[in-house]
Design an enzyme around this catalytic site. Structure first.
Site, mmCIF file in Angstrom:
data_model
loop_
_atom_site.group_PDB
_atom_site.id
_atom_site.type_symbol
_atom_site.label_atom_id
_atom_site.label_comp_id
_atom_site.label_asym_id
_atom_site.label_seq_id
_atom_site.Cartn_x
_atom_site.Cartn_y
_atom_site.Cartn_z
ATOM 1 N N ASP A 12 0.818 -1.223 0.000
ATOM 2 C CA ASP A 12 0.000 0.000 0.000
ATOM 3 C C ASP A 12 0.849 1.269 0.000
ATOM 4 O O ASP A 12 0.443 2.285 0.557
ATOM 5 C CB ASP A 12 -0.963 0.027 1.208
ATOM 6 C CG ASP A 12 -1.808 -1.218 1.283
ATOM 7 O OD1 ASP A 12 -2.295 -1.633 0.233
ATOM 8 O OD2 ASP A 12 -1.960 -1.775 2.384
ATOM 9 N N LYS A 15 2.116 2.337 -4.991
ATOM 10 C CA LYS A 15 2.839 1.896 -6.201
ATOM 11 C C LYS A 15 1.994 2.083 -7.455
ATOM 12 O O LYS A 15 2.525 2.358 -8.528
ATOM 13 C CB LYS A 15 3.229 0.409 -6.094
ATOM 14 C CG LYS A 15 4.199 0.102 -4.987
ATOM 15 C CD LYS A 15 4.540 -1.365 -4.944
ATOM 16 C CE LYS A 15 3.393 -2.275 -4.543
ATOM 17 N NZ LYS A 15 2.883 -2.078 -3.183
ATOM 18 N N GLY A 16 0.663 1.920 -7.298
ATOM 19 C CA GLY A 16 -0.229 1.992 -8.460
ATOM 20 C C GLY A 16 -0.062 3.276 -9.250
ATOM 21 O O GLY A 16 0.094 3.263 -10.467
ATOM 22 N N ASN A 37 -4.960 -10.541 -3.738
ATOM 23 C CA ASN A 37 -4.766 -9.922 -2.417
ATOM 24 C C ASN A 37 -4.318 -8.469 -2.610
ATOM 25 O O ASN A 37 -4.445 -7.643 -1.723
ATOM 26 C CB ASN A 37 -3.739 -10.691 -1.564
ATOM 27 C CG ASN A 37 -2.475 -11.075 -2.314
ATOM 28 O OD1 ASN A 37 -2.390 -10.940 -3.526
ATOM 29 N ND2 ASN A 37 -1.484 -11.567 -1.594
ATOM 30 N N ALA A 38 -3.757 -8.181 -3.773
ATOM 31 C CA ALA A 38 -3.291 -6.824 -4.068
ATOM 32 C C ALA A 38 -4.472 -5.969 -4.529
ATOM 33 O O ALA A 38 -5.517 -6.487 -4.903
ATOM 34 C CB ALA A 38 -2.245 -6.865 -5.169
ATOM 35 N N GLY A 39 -4.261 -4.680 -4.511
ATOM 36 C CA GLY A 39 -5.317 -3.807 -5.032
ATOM 37 C C GLY A 39 -4.839 -2.387 -5.123
ATOM 38 O O GLY A 39 -4.183 -1.888 -4.216
ATOM 39 N N HIS A 40 -5.099 -1.761 -6.234
ATOM 40 C CA HIS A 40 -4.854 -0.335 -6.293
ATOM 41 C C HIS A 40 -5.811 0.319 -7.282
ATOM 42 O O HIS A 40 -6.330 -0.330 -8.175
ATOM 43 C CB HIS A 40 -3.387 -0.013 -6.597
ATOM 44 C CG HIS A 40 -2.885 -0.532 -7.895
ATOM 45 N ND1 HIS A 40 -1.971 -1.565 -7.965
ATOM 46 C CD2 HIS A 40 -3.129 -0.153 -9.160
ATOM 47 C CE1 HIS A 40 -1.702 -1.791 -9.221
ATOM 48 N NE2 HIS A 40 -2.384 -0.963 -9.971
ATOM 49 N N THR A 128 -5.941 -11.624 3.635
ATOM 50 C CA THR A 128 -7.043 -11.018 2.896
ATOM 51 C C THR A 128 -8.177 -12.030 2.664
ATOM 52 O O THR A 128 -9.217 -11.673 2.127
ATOM 53 C CB THR A 128 -6.563 -10.495 1.524
ATOM 54 O OG1 THR A 128 -6.015 -11.594 0.788
ATOM 55 C CG2 THR A 128 -5.505 -9.421 1.684
ATOM 56 N N ARG A 142 3.462 -29.491 -4.967
ATOM 57 C CA ARG A 142 3.358 -30.090 -6.312
ATOM 58 C C ARG A 142 1.990 -30.726 -6.577
ATOM 59 O O ARG A 142 1.868 -31.678 -7.330
ATOM 60 C CB ARG A 142 4.504 -31.092 -6.551
ATOM 61 C CG ARG A 142 5.835 -30.390 -6.635
ATOM 62 C CD ARG A 142 6.967 -31.241 -6.223
ATOM 63 N NE ARG A 142 6.820 -31.649 -4.831
ATOM 64 C CZ ARG A 142 7.539 -32.590 -4.255
ATOM 65 N NH1 ARG A 142 8.454 -33.229 -4.952
ATOM 66 N NH2 ARG A 142 7.355 -32.905 -2.992
ATOM 67 N N GLN A 223 2.208 -5.984 -3.100
ATOM 68 C CA GLN A 223 2.545 -5.987 -1.667
ATOM 69 C C GLN A 223 3.865 -5.217 -1.462
ATOM 70 O O GLN A 223 4.178 -4.353 -2.259
ATOM 71 C CB GLN A 223 2.630 -7.415 -1.110
ATOM 72 C CG GLN A 223 1.287 -8.122 -1.004
ATOM 73 C CD GLN A 223 0.880 -8.855 -2.260
ATOM 74 O OE1 GLN A 223 1.673 -9.540 -2.874
ATOM 75 N NE2 GLN A 223 -0.368 -8.740 -2.651
ATOM 76 N N THR A 238 2.986 -12.227 3.299
ATOM 77 C CA THR A 238 2.205 -12.942 2.295
ATOM 78 C C THR A 238 3.028 -14.156 1.857
ATOM 79 O O THR A 238 4.142 -14.373 2.340
ATOM 80 C CB THR A 238 1.805 -12.004 1.127
ATOM 81 O OG1 THR A 238 0.838 -12.689 0.324
ATOM 82 C CG2 THR A 238 2.991 -11.579 0.278
ATOM 83 N N THR A 298 -7.802 -1.290 -0.249
ATOM 84 C CA THR A 298 -8.524 -1.298 -1.526
ATOM 85 C C THR A 298 -9.208 -2.643 -1.739
ATOM 86 O O THR A 298 -10.261 -2.732 -2.351
ATOM 87 C CB THR A 298 -7.533 -1.084 -2.701
ATOM 88 O OG1 THR A 298 -6.576 -0.126 -2.325
ATOM 89 C CG2 THR A 298 -8.229 -0.647 -3.963
ATOM 90 N N ARG A 304 -6.298 0.718 7.788
ATOM 91 C CA ARG A 304 -4.875 0.406 7.906
ATOM 92 C C ARG A 304 -4.331 0.966 9.213
ATOM 93 O O ARG A 304 -4.750 2.033 9.656
ATOM 94 C CB ARG A 304 -4.099 1.007 6.736
ATOM 95 C CG ARG A 304 -4.500 0.396 5.413
ATOM 96 C CD ARG A 304 -3.753 1.031 4.244
ATOM 97 N NE ARG A 304 -4.250 0.499 2.989
ATOM 98 C CZ ARG A 304 -4.413 1.208 1.868
ATOM 99 N NH1 ARG A 304 -4.098 2.473 1.839
ATOM 100 N NH2 ARG A 304 -4.869 0.629 0.779
#
Ligand code: IMP
Length: 423
Positions: A12, A15-16, A37-40, A128, A142, A223, A238, A298, A304
């Protein structure tokens, strides 16, 4: 020139927006780890686009966007994201988006296990809940099923069968749940396959071709370094290598394909989920940072945790990633403060630590040692030149640069694309 954009804190970092700005200089944008799990969000022409899996580079029509083999992909989330973008007038074409046939697929039993394990653990991670960890567990055991398997129904069903037998057996014993139906999941996922197939290809060969042609590649980290499974605050991390080290296993390109590493950090620190956070603010100041910074996840909407900038952590992340230059985001969030603190070391009893301690027990018990800076008490959002910044803000930025050992190339002073100071 090929470059990576890597988070230097707990994700967070904003970066987006930086990726969106830097995408202009790239021909290819690649994600190499993690999943939804990511979001922007990226704002373009006053439209707010939310990204979780798809590289935001799709906003630029002429870019090739790659979801690399190191990712874990929930097809339902992917199709939902494609639909959302379409409803906003952005029809992502298979010419533009390439999905690795070797990326692993997230199944309902992964999401279920994520929830079960969190509920039973005495030390919750605060995941998440998207099934990310369990999917990577299967990858390394595997027994995972990859995107390419989805295109071969016979093989897919046989692999699914093995998994369902195993999951129903284990989940029944441990969690009292054995409700997964092979037929139902096969029907659902083979339905997704039809829609996803046009996007799937051998991204390793594709990336090598593009590299050989001299196209510029941007590696989009998700992340942040302190959430990296090897180098972060384990176990509160993560399940992938969010640092620069994940790029090579997650794309198939060699280290010499990476020319430059750009690290991104906020002018303060945030964290979602559980785990130690020495500079966390529990008082009203923490709430002010959260409100002013819009610090709500997000992906999950969770508030946060907020705190002061931790130069010890960021210095560690700068070294680990071989960062060439850093971008500081959200400086404007500090605009109204009288004074601003930066953690320059940790105290553990009588001891002073100047570096990040790998031992989570030690890290959980350290007290931050602060240096205090005078606030600038000026609205910085309209400023575009470093020389326009108040002296106190420049002092703060210079101090961060010295403390973390990297030069600063940009400072972000708002969420809009234009609200940036290039140095
Ligand atoms: P998981 O990735 O869902 O397994 O969650 C593990 C930890 O990483 C939790 O503390 C999450 O809150 C955190 N996390 C995962 N993805 C992100 C992200 O994109 N930004 C910030 N934190 C994240």
């Amino acid at each position: 020139m090929n470059f990576a954009v890597i988070g230097l804190q707990w994700g967070d970092e904003g970066k987006g927006k930086i990726i969106d700005i830097l995408s202009v200089e790239a021909d290819v944008i690649v994600r190499y780890q993690g999943g939804n799990n990511a979001g922007h969000t990226v704002v373009k022409d006053s439209v707010r686009y939310a990204f979780h899996l798809i590289p935001s580079g799709v906003l630029h029509e002429d870019k090739v966007c790659v979801m690399g083999n190191g990712m874990v992909i929930d097809p339902l989330a992917l199709l939902h994201e494609l639909d959302e973008l379409r409803s906003q007038g952005l029809d992502v074409s298979p010419r533009q988006l390439k999905i690795s046939e070797n990326a692993h697929i997230i199944f309902p039993y992964h999401r279920k296990l994520d929830g079960f394990r969190e509920r039973l653990r005495s030390n919750r991670i605060g995941t998440t809940g998207r099934g990310i960890g369990p999917c990577y567990m299967d990858k390394y055991a595997r027994s995972g099923i990859r995107v390419g398997d989805l295109l071969n129904p016979k093989l897919f069903i046989s692999k699914l069968k093995d998994n369902i037998i195993e999951k129903n057996g284990i989940y029944r014993q441990v969690f009292g749940y054995d409700g997964f139906s092979e037929e139902e999941i096969a029907r659902e996922y083979l339905g997704y396959a039809e829609k996803i197939t046009p996007f799937v290809c051998d991204t390793v060969s594709l990336l090598h071709e593009l590299w050989r042609e001299g196209r510029s590649i941007l590696f989009e980290g998700a992340q942040g370094t302190m959430l990296d499974v090897d180098f972060g605050t384990y176990p509160f991390v993560t399940s992938s290598n969010a640092s620069v080290s994940g790029i090579f296993s997650g794309t198939g390109l060699p280290p010499k394909a990476l020319d430059k590493v750009i690290g991104v950090c906020k002018a303060y620190t945030t964290r979602v989920g559980e785990g130690p956070f020495p500079t966390e603010l529990f008082d009203d100041l923490g709430n002010r940072l959260r409100d002013k910074g819009g610090e709500f996840g997000t992906t999950t909407g969770r508030p946060r945790r907020c705190g002061w900038f931790d130069a010890v952590l960021v210095r560690y992340a700068v070294r680990l990633n071989g960062v060439d230059e850093i971008v500081i985001t959200k400086l404007d969030v500090l605009d109204e403060l009288d004074e601003i603190k930066v953690c320059v070391g940790y105290r553990l009893g009588d001891e002073v630590l100047k570096t990040y301690p790998f031992d989570i027990e030690v890290f959980s018990n350290v007290e931050p040692i602060y240096e205090t800076f005078k606030g600038w008490k000026t609205d910085t959002t309209a400023l575009r030149d470093i020389s326009d910044l108040p002296r106190e803000a420049r002092d703060y930025i210079d101090a961060i640069s010295d403390l973390v050992g990297a030069k600063i190339s940009m400072v972000s002073v708002g969420s809009d694309r234009e609200e940036i100071i290039r140095i």
